[in-house]
Enzyme design. Sequence first.
Site, PDB file in Angstrom:
ATOM      1  N   GLU A  92     -33.456 -69.225  66.237  1.00  0.00           N
ATOM      2  CA  GLU A  92     -34.805 -68.901  66.692  1.00  0.00           C
ATOM      3  C   GLU A  92     -34.841 -67.545  67.387  1.00  0.00           C
ATOM      4  OE1 GLU A  92     -36.165 -71.930  69.292  1.00  0.00           O
ATOM      5  OE2 GLU A  92     -36.009 -73.534  67.802  1.00  0.00           O
ATOM      6  N   CYS A 105     -36.922 -61.902  72.502  1.00  0.00           N
ATOM      7  CA  CYS A 105     -35.867 -62.798  72.972  1.00  0.00           C
ATOM      8  C   CYS A 105     -35.052 -63.208  71.749  1.00  0.00           C
ATOM      9  CB  CYS A 105     -36.456 -64.037  73.632  1.00  0.00           C
ATOM     10  SG  CYS A 105     -37.329 -63.700  75.165  1.00  0.00           S
ATOM     11  N   CYS A 112     -25.727 -74.072  70.800  1.00  0.00           N
ATOM     12  CA  CYS A 112     -25.121 -73.622  72.057  1.00  0.00           C
ATOM     13  C   CYS A 112     -24.137 -74.670  72.564  1.00  0.00           C
ATOM     14  CB  CYS A 112     -26.198 -73.385  73.109  1.00  0.00           C
ATOM     15  SG  CYS A 112     -25.551 -72.718  74.666  1.00  0.00           S
ATOM     16  N   CYS A 116     -26.962 -77.302  78.501  1.00  0.00           N
ATOM     17  CA  CYS A 116     -27.776 -77.476  79.703  1.00  0.00           C
ATOM     18  C   CYS A 116     -28.769 -78.615  79.474  1.00  0.00           C
ATOM     19  CB  CYS A 116     -28.532 -76.194  80.029  1.00  0.00           C
ATOM     20  SG  CYS A 116     -27.454 -74.784  80.408  1.00  0.00           S
ATOM     21  N   CYS A 119     -32.410 -77.850  78.141  1.00  0.00           N
ATOM     22  CA  CYS A 119     -32.539 -76.955  76.990  1.00  0.00           C
ATOM     23  C   CYS A 119     -32.404 -77.707  75.680  1.00  0.00           C
ATOM     24  CB  CYS A 119     -31.481 -75.854  77.078  1.00  0.00           C
ATOM     25  SG  CYS A 119     -31.504 -74.703  75.699  1.00  0.00           S
ATOM     26  N   CYS A 336     -37.066 -72.710  74.055  1.00  0.00           N
ATOM     27  CA  CYS A 336     -35.951 -72.403  73.168  1.00  0.00           C
ATOM     28  C   CYS A 336     -35.354 -73.666  72.561  1.00  0.00           C
ATOM     29  CB  CYS A 336     -34.885 -71.646  73.951  1.00  0.00           C
ATOM     30  SG  CYS A 336     -33.574 -71.012  72.906  1.00  0.00           S
TER      31      CYS A 336
END
Length: 353
Positions: A92, A105, A112, A116, A119, A336
Site C-alpha cells: 500500500e 507515505c 511487517c 504492533c 496496526c 495502514c
Amino acid sequence: MKKNILDFSYEELVEEFSKFGLEKFRVDQVWDWIFKKKAFDFNGMTNLSKEHRALLSERFYIGIPELLDMQISKIDKTTKFLWQLEDGNTIESVLLFHPDRVTACISSQVGCPVKCAFCATGQSGYVRNLSAGEIVAQVIAMEKERRVNIGNIVYMGMGEPLLNYNEVVKSVRILNHKKGKNISMRRISISTVGIPEKIVQLANDLPEVKLAISLHAPTNYKRDLIIPMNRKYSVEEIIHAVKEYQKITKNRVTFEYILIREFNDFVDDAEKLAELLRGIGAYVNLIPVNPVETDSEIKMERPHHWAIERFKEILDKHNIENEIRREKGTDIDAACGQLRRRHITSRKAKQTK
C-alpha cells in the site's frame, strides 16, 4: 535475465550502461523520461535511437507495480493505493494533500514483522523486504496516477524501514538525486519503532533525513503490550540512540504517540512521557487510534475528546511541543494495512469456494 532499471542508483546505471557502450548522458535521458515524464516503456523514449531503445528493452524493464485498487477521499482528496508487485504480493501507499505540498507515505516491506497491536499490516503477516526500485516505483506510479508532483516523502507505510536498511537508504538517495525526483533530504522522513544501532547508523549515513519514532507508550510495561519488539529494544535504549542521533545531526525528532482509550491516555502516561523527553529536541504527534480488528487483549478504542485534550495540556505544561494530528481520509480505508488485509481475505475466500 532482465533487470529492473529502478533498482540501480544513478552511479550504478552509468557503470552498467558503459558495459555496452552507452554514454553517461544516456542515463540522464532515461531518468528524465522515467522520473519527469513518467514514461515506463523504453520504446516511447524518442530522443534515443531505435537501436538504443532495443538494447535497453533487451537488458532492462521499468518495474512499475500494477494498480489493484485506489480509494480517493471525498473530504480531503487523501488517496490510498493497493499495488501488486511482480511476484503477486501486494503493498500500500498513500497520498496526503496539504495546502502547500503533497506528501507520499510509502512502504518498505511486504507486510511487517513487528506486529504492533494497533496496526492492520502486522496482523496480515510479513513476507519480504522491498527492493530500492520497488520503493521508488511507488512514488512515480502515484504521481502518474494522480497527476501530482510529490514534494515530501514519509517512510511510514507498510513495514519497518530500518529492518530493510540498505534498500531504504538506497531508495532515499535515488529519490534525492538531482537527475531523479530531486527531493530534498530535509523533505524525507523515516518512521521507525526504534532499532537503536540503525538509528545511529542513519544519523551518519543520511544526516539530513528526518527521523520519527513510533513510541506510543512511555514505559516498557505498556509498550511491551502493544509493540512486541520493545522486549528486544527497550524504551531507554531507543531514547539513548535518539540522543546520539541528535548529537550527530542536530535534528529535532518527531515522536508518534497513538492514544488508546484507558490504556495510554492517563495523566500519569502524559507526565511520564514529558519526563522521558525532557532535554530532547522533540515534537510529539498525538494520534487517536484508528480502530482495527486485532488479537490483542488491549481494546483499540479512541479516547474521549476530553482525555486527548488533557494529555495535550500536560505536554504543553512541560513545554513539550506537540499537536493532535488531524485525521485525513476518514471516509476511506486510510489506516495502514486495511486495503491489503481486505484483499488477502477476499482472495482466500475465493480460493476456498
